[in-house]
Design a protein around this motif. Structure first.
Motif, PDB file in Angstrom:
ATOM      1  N   ILE A   1      46.245  78.178  55.716  1.00 48.36           N
ATOM      2  CA  ILE A   1      45.052  78.677  56.407  1.00 48.36           C
ATOM      3  C   ILE A   1      44.347  77.450  56.979  1.00 48.36           C
ATOM      4  CG2 ILE A   1      42.831  79.831  56.148  1.00 48.36           C
ATOM      5  CD1 ILE A   1      44.077  81.362  53.778  1.00 48.36           C
ATOM      6  N   ALA A   2      44.168  77.450  58.296  1.00 46.33           N
ATOM      7  CA  ALA A   2      43.603  76.267  58.967  1.00 46.33           C
ATOM      8  C   ALA A   2      42.160  76.518  59.375  1.00 46.33           C
ATOM      9  CB  ALA A   2      44.435  75.922  60.199  1.00 46.33           C
ATOM     10  N   ASN A   3      41.399  75.421  59.479  1.00 45.08           N
ATOM     11  CA  ASN A   3      40.050  75.531  60.038  1.00 45.08           C
ATOM     12  C   ASN A   3      40.142  75.574  61.558  1.00 45.08           C
ATOM     13  OD1 ASN A   3      40.498  72.881  60.834  1.00 45.08           O
ATOM     14  ND2 ASN A   3      39.087  71.984  59.358  1.00 45.08           N
ATOM     15  N   GLU A   4      38.997  75.614  62.204  1.00 45.87           N
ATOM     16  CA  GLU A   4      38.979  75.761  63.663  1.00 45.87           C
ATOM     17  C   GLU A   4      39.656  74.596  64.369  1.00 45.87           C
ATOM     18  OE1 GLU A   4      35.637  76.333  67.085  1.00 45.87           O
ATOM     19  OE2 GLU A   4      35.038  76.839  65.052  1.00 45.87           O
ATOM     20  N   GLN A   5      39.686  73.428  63.698  1.00 43.16           N
ATOM     21  CA  GLN A   5      40.326  72.244  64.291  1.00 43.16           C
ATOM     22  C   GLN A   5      41.831  72.181  63.989  1.00 43.16           C
ATOM     23  OE1 GLN A   5      37.169  71.976  62.590  1.00 43.16           O
ATOM     24  NE2 GLN A   5      36.421  72.306  64.666  1.00 43.16           N
ATOM     25  N   GLY A   6      42.353  73.173  63.280  1.00 45.29           N
ATOM     26  CA  GLY A   6      43.781  73.216  62.995  1.00 45.29           C
ATOM     27  C   GLY A   6      44.199  72.482  61.740  1.00 45.29           C
ATOM     28  N   LYS A   7      43.233  72.017  60.916  1.00 50.31           N
ATOM     29  CA  LYS A   7      43.555  71.322  59.666  1.00 50.31           C
ATOM     30  C   LYS A   7      43.719  72.340  58.538  1.00 50.31           C
ATOM     31  CE  LYS A   7      42.687  67.083  61.330  1.00 50.31           C
ATOM     32  NZ  LYS A   7      43.735  66.043  61.460  1.00 50.31           N
ATOM     33  N   THR A   8      44.774  72.212  57.745  1.00 51.88           N
ATOM     34  CA  THR A   8      44.972  73.113  56.599  1.00 51.88           C
ATOM     35  C   THR A   8      43.868  72.901  55.574  1.00 51.88           C
ATOM     36  OG1 THR A   8      47.376  73.055  56.897  1.00 51.88           O
ATOM     37  CG2 THR A   8      46.552  73.852  54.779  1.00 51.88           C
ATOM     38  N   ILE A   9      43.223  73.999  55.164  1.00 51.36           N
ATOM     39  CA  ILE A   9      42.146  73.894  54.164  1.00 51.36           C
ATOM     40  C   ILE A   9      42.377  74.837  52.976  1.00 51.36           C
ATOM     41  CG2 ILE A   9      40.396  73.104  55.796  1.00 51.36           C
ATOM     42  CD1 ILE A   9      39.378  76.003  55.896  1.00 51.36           C
ATOM     43  N   ALA A  10      43.400  75.693  53.068  1.00 52.34           N
ATOM     44  CA  ALA A  10      43.677  76.635  51.979  1.00 52.34           C
ATOM     45  C   ALA A  10      45.043  77.265  52.223  1.00 52.34           C
ATOM     46  CB  ALA A  10      42.591  77.712  51.909  1.00 52.34           C
ATOM     47  N   PHE A  11      45.473  78.107  51.275  1.00 54.31           N
ATOM     48  CA  PHE A  11      46.747  78.816  51.408  1.00 54.31           C
ATOM     49  C   PHE A  11      46.594  80.261  50.957  1.00 54.31           C
ATOM     50  CE2 PHE A  11      47.985  74.402  50.907  1.00 54.31           C
ATOM     51  CZ  PHE A  11      48.994  74.242  51.843  1.00 54.31           C
ATOM     52  N   THR A  12      47.419  81.115  51.552  1.00 54.59           N
ATOM     53  CA  THR A  12      47.671  82.431  50.967  1.00 54.59           C
ATOM     54  C   THR A  12      49.170  82.469  50.701  1.00 54.59           C
ATOM     55  OG1 THR A  12      47.323  84.817  51.211  1.00 54.59           O
ATOM     56  CG2 THR A  12      48.034  83.643  53.164  1.00 54.59           C
ATOM     57  N   ALA A  13      49.556  83.088  49.595  1.00 53.56           N
ATOM     58  CA  ALA A  13      50.966  83.008  49.176  1.00 53.56           C
ATOM     59  C   ALA A  13      51.454  84.376  48.721  1.00 53.56           C
ATOM     60  CB  ALA A  13      51.120  81.979  48.059  1.00 53.56           C
ATOM     61  N   ARG A  14      52.644  84.771  49.218  1.00 49.14           N
ATOM     62  CA  ARG A  14      53.209  86.079  48.897  1.00 49.14           C
ATOM     63  C   ARG A  14      54.265  85.955  47.818  1.00 49.14           C
ATOM     64  NH1 ARG A  14      56.598  90.188  49.075  1.00 49.14           N
ATOM     65  NH2 ARG A  14      55.971  92.171  50.040  1.00 49.14           N
ATOM     66  N   ALA A  15      54.149  86.808  46.788  1.00 50.17           N
ATOM     67  CA  ALA A  15      55.114  86.790  45.688  1.00 50.17           C
ATOM     68  C   ALA A  15      56.454  87.355  46.143  1.00 50.17           C
ATOM     69  CB  ALA A  15      54.580  87.602  44.513  1.00 50.17           C
ATOM     70  N   LEU A  16      57.529  86.834  45.571  1.00 46.03           N
ATOM     71  CA  LEU A  16      58.862  87.372  45.846  1.00 46.03           C
ATOM     72  C   LEU A  16      59.222  88.500  44.880  1.00 46.03           C
ATOM     73  CD1 LEU A  16      60.918  84.142  46.629  1.00 46.03           C
ATOM     74  CD2 LEU A  16      60.164  85.898  48.231  1.00 46.03           C
ATOM     75  N   ASP A  17      58.579  88.525  43.702  1.00 51.27           N
ATOM     76  CA  ASP A  17      58.855  89.555  42.699  1.00 51.27           C
ATOM     77  C   ASP A  17      57.609  90.402  42.470  1.00 51.27           C
ATOM     78  OD1 ASP A  17      61.493  88.619  42.200  1.00 51.27           O
ATOM     79  OD2 ASP A  17      60.660  87.018  40.947  1.00 51.27           O
ATOM     80  N   ALA A  18      57.842  91.654  42.066  1.00 54.08           N
ATOM     81  CA  ALA A  18      56.723  92.550  41.754  1.00 54.08           C
ATOM     82  C   ALA A  18      56.223  92.338  40.324  1.00 54.08           C
ATOM     83  CB  ALA A  18      57.138  94.003  41.953  1.00 54.08           C
ATOM     84  N   GLN A  19      57.115  91.824  39.437  1.00 50.39           N
ATOM     85  CA  GLN A  19      56.741  91.624  38.030  1.00 50.39           C
ATOM     86  C   GLN A  19      57.261  90.271  37.547  1.00 50.39           C
ATOM     87  OE1 GLN A  19      58.576  95.155  36.272  1.00 50.39           O
ATOM     88  NE2 GLN A  19      56.565  96.142  36.129  1.00 50.39           N
ATOM     89  N   ASP A  20      56.606  89.755  36.494  1.00 50.44           N
ATOM     90  CA  ASP A  20      57.091  88.504  35.907  1.00 50.44           C
ATOM     91  C   ASP A  20      58.168  88.803  34.875  1.00 50.44           C
ATOM     92  OD1 ASP A  20      55.805  89.413  33.617  1.00 50.44           O
ATOM     93  OD2 ASP A  20      54.130  88.012  33.773  1.00 50.44           O
ATOM     94  N   GLU A  21      58.645  87.731  34.196  1.00 49.28           N
ATOM     95  CA  GLU A  21      59.754  87.891  33.241  1.00 49.28           C
ATOM     96  C   GLU A  21      59.369  88.747  32.035  1.00 49.28           C
ATOM     97  OE1 GLU A  21      57.381  84.236  32.476  1.00 49.28           O
ATOM     98  OE2 GLU A  21      58.449  85.039  34.217  1.00 49.28           O
ATOM     99  N   LYS A  22      58.080  88.939  31.790  1.00 50.28           N
ATOM    100  CA  LYS A  22      57.626  89.786  30.673  1.00 50.28           C
ATOM    101  C   LYS A  22      57.298  91.208  31.124  1.00 50.28           C
ATOM    102  CE  LYS A  22      55.726  85.871  28.075  1.00 50.28           C
ATOM    103  NZ  LYS A  22      54.513  85.257  27.497  1.00 50.28           N
ATOM    104  N   GLY A  23      57.617  91.533  32.374  1.00 54.61           N
ATOM    105  CA  GLY A  23      57.386  92.881  32.868  1.00 54.61           C
ATOM    106  C   GLY A  23      55.963  93.157  33.314  1.00 54.61           C
TER     107      GLY A  23
END
Length: 597
Positions: A210-232
């Motif tokens: 996620i970039a600011n108006e000047q195009g510098k990265t200031i944060a992230f959003t991240a999508r999980a590949l799995d719906a559940q962890d190893e403990k369900g």
């Protein structure tokens, strides 16, 4: 920072170009430019920039200053940071930084390092996406139609399924206080209240900077590949950076850095709900697209966008959350006097899937046919509260009332109210009175009417419809109303007329009324019959019905004529010649009928 350097930057900086990066300016003289002031709400531009003397002044709120003052106010930064920002925009090399106090030096240093650590994290994630562990992530992106060009343009990456590796790599270059302040890591609280060992916040996820108006990265959003962890246990599909000294999600619009020039050129922004939708639309060639970060618009985001355009097309997902977010966004945007249109895609698809399945040309056609926000809200009210009963109409009106009152422009507000009255079957005079009372009493809803809203035309037809089956007046009324429901579907008595014309009247006519309000309306119509019977009345019941039906048809034609004028103007503005021809032909036909009446 020396005064000499600041003076050098000011002399070389083109104030019109610098301010023009933040808001839309138009030339208003040899050396003057005007625009909407970003420091207060206004509808007409009172913000002036003088190119010769390099200053700005607002005749509305009286804010004034030079190019540095402007950048300081817009970006909420100190004077030295503003000078550096302007210098960078002008390509002027920076001298060694000097600070007025140790605290200023620490804050500026941390801010600089937070920008740098986010750049390092972006590169780390980009490299990880190319590694063997990221095979599933690459597979997912390919399946979503994300090309290598898109990955590179938006710097999409992958966060490995590892708690420590990223921390160990970044700790070589950044102190622990910067790591902790960055939002890239989490830590468990210890028994003594202190924070424990840092570990990676994002793991086994596809990352979107996620970039600011000047195009510098200031944060992230991240999508999980799995719906559940190893403990369900369920895993959140999307995980965002927390609020940091750099990032506040209510003040950032995803992709604004890339979209702002096209928004300004085209005069409107396309607002979608998520990063993937935004990326797909942008890469399909529609470059004026921005996205919220999983939340409805905030006032800060609207003020930010208003620097570039005052028209928005909203295309959120059609699910319950998306509909709610659309309504909230409409509310905030209309309060700020934006022109708002809404797109609802066929099949309940989101923009990303729609473009992949039906192509960008179909999506552009959907944008061209976007509904005015008032039409969208009226249609939504009718879907939520179907039926022609008085109760349904009151509920629909109560849904619309806050939206109507929120519009700052009186002409547009009156037009919205008139459209709502027509489509909901409410007398427009009654609706205007309700709006007036609601505004005076500062209420957001109206109550069901206790007075008789029916006209004499309706009362004649109601009296006819409770006559015996074989009566010619009843037969005429029932046949014509059954054939032409469009004649009466906007009337207060519509539900009652429909019920009585499609079934024989029961022994007690009031039993045909579908709700309490209809009971009252029918009882008063029959009461008028008693009053009318006591006076001299030379017309037969059949003649009265003929006149009433003639009046209904005439009013329907006039309503449709008004609708067509609006639709023709809309089609002409869109350049839709096929629709223009069709609508014009219908209007000519209606004009002829009205002349014959």
């Amino acid at each position: 920072m020396s005064d000499n350097f600041a003076q050098l930057v000011k002399q070389q900086a083109d104030i019109v170009r610098i301010i023009g990066d933040y808001l839309k300016l138009r030339k208003s003289g040899a050396q003057n430019y005007t625009g909407l002031c970003p420091f207060h709400k206004e509808k007409t531009g009172s913000f002036s920039v003088n190119a010769t003397h390099s200053y700005f002044y607002c005749f509305g709120c009286h804010e004034k200053g030079d190019v540095f003052t402007f950048v300081m106010k817009m970006e909420n930064v100190s004077f030295p940071e503003a000078v550096n920002s302007v210098a960078a925009k002008c390509g002027i090399p920076l001298p060694k930084r000097e600070f007025s106090s140790p605290q200023e030096a620490r804050e500026a240093g941390q801010r600089r390092q937070l920008i740098e650590i986010h750049e390092a994290a972006t590169q780390y994630f980009e490299a990880a996406l190319k590694g063997p562990e990221a095979a599933r992530a690459r597979e997912y992106l390919t399946g979503r139609g994300v090309t290598p060009e898109t990955v590179a343009k938006f710097r999409i990456g992958y966060a490995p399924d590892d708690f420590n590796h990223m921390r160990e790599q970044l700790a070589k270059h950044f102190p622990e206080d910067v790591l902790r302040a960055s939002g890239l890591f989490s830590a468990k609280e210890q028994a003594d209240g202190s924070q424990g060992q840092l570990y990676a916040r994002f793991r086994k996820r596809i990352t979107f900077p996620i970039a600011n108006e000047q195009g510098k990265t200031i944060a992230f959003t991240a999508r999980a590949l799995d719906a559940q962890d190893e403990k369900g246990r369920d895993i959140a599909k999307y995980l965002n950076s927390p609020e940091t000294p750099l990032y506040s999600k209510g003040q950032i619009l995803f992709n604004l850095d890339k979209a702002k020039a096209d928004i300004r050129t085209l005069g409107f922004a396309l607002l979608v709900e998520g990063q993937m939708d935004c990326i797909s639309v942008y890469m399909a060639g529609i470059k004026n697209v921005i996205a919220t970060s999983g939340t409805a618009f905030t006032e800060m985001q609207i003020r930010l966008l208003s620097r570039f355009a005052k028209r928005v097309i909203v295309n959120f997902d059609p699910d319950t959350a998306g509909i709610a977010a659309t309504e909230k966004s409409i509310a905030l945007l209309t309060e700020e006097d934006f022109e708002v249109k809404i797109v609802t895609l066929e099949g309940g698809l989101d923009p990303d899937r729609f473009i992949r399945e039906q192509g960008v040309q179909s999506y552009m056609a959907a944008l061209r046919n976007a509904k005015r926000h008032s039409d969208y809200l009226i249609d939504h009210a009718r879907d939520q509260f179907p039926g022609r009963t008085a109760d349904a109409k009151v509920k629909a009106l109560n849904f619309l009332l806050p939206h109507i009152r929120r519009m700052p422009n009186r002409i547009q507000r009156d037009e919205f109210a008139a459209d709502a009255a027509q489509k909901l079957g409410i007398d427009s005079a009654i609706l205007r009175q309700e709006l007036k009372q609601a505004a005076a009493q500062r209420v957001e809803s109206v109550r069901a009417h206790t007075h008789d809203p029916a006209s004499e035309t309706e009362r004649v037809l109601l009296r006819a419809l409770v006559l015996p089956e074989q009566d010619p007046a009843r037969t005429l009324a029932a046949e014509q109303l059954s054939l032409h429901p469009e004649w009466y579907n906007t009337l207060p008595s519509a539900a009652l007329l429909e019920a009585l014309s499609n079934a024989p009247a029961p022994p007690n006519p009031l039993d045909a009324a579908p709700d309490q309000q209809s009971h009252v309306l029918l009882a008063r119509a029959l009461q008028h019959e008693v009053d009318a019977g006591s006076s001299s009345n030379t017309q037969s019941m059949t003649e009265q019905v003929e006149n009433a039906l003639h009046t209904l048809e005439h009013r329907h034609l006039e309503r449709r004529q008004r609708e067509l004028r609006t639709l023709i103007a809309e089609a002409d503005r869109r350049g839709d010649h096929e629709m223009l021809t069709k609508l014009t032909a219908e209007k000519l036909q209606i004009d002829r009928k009205l002349r014959q009446h």
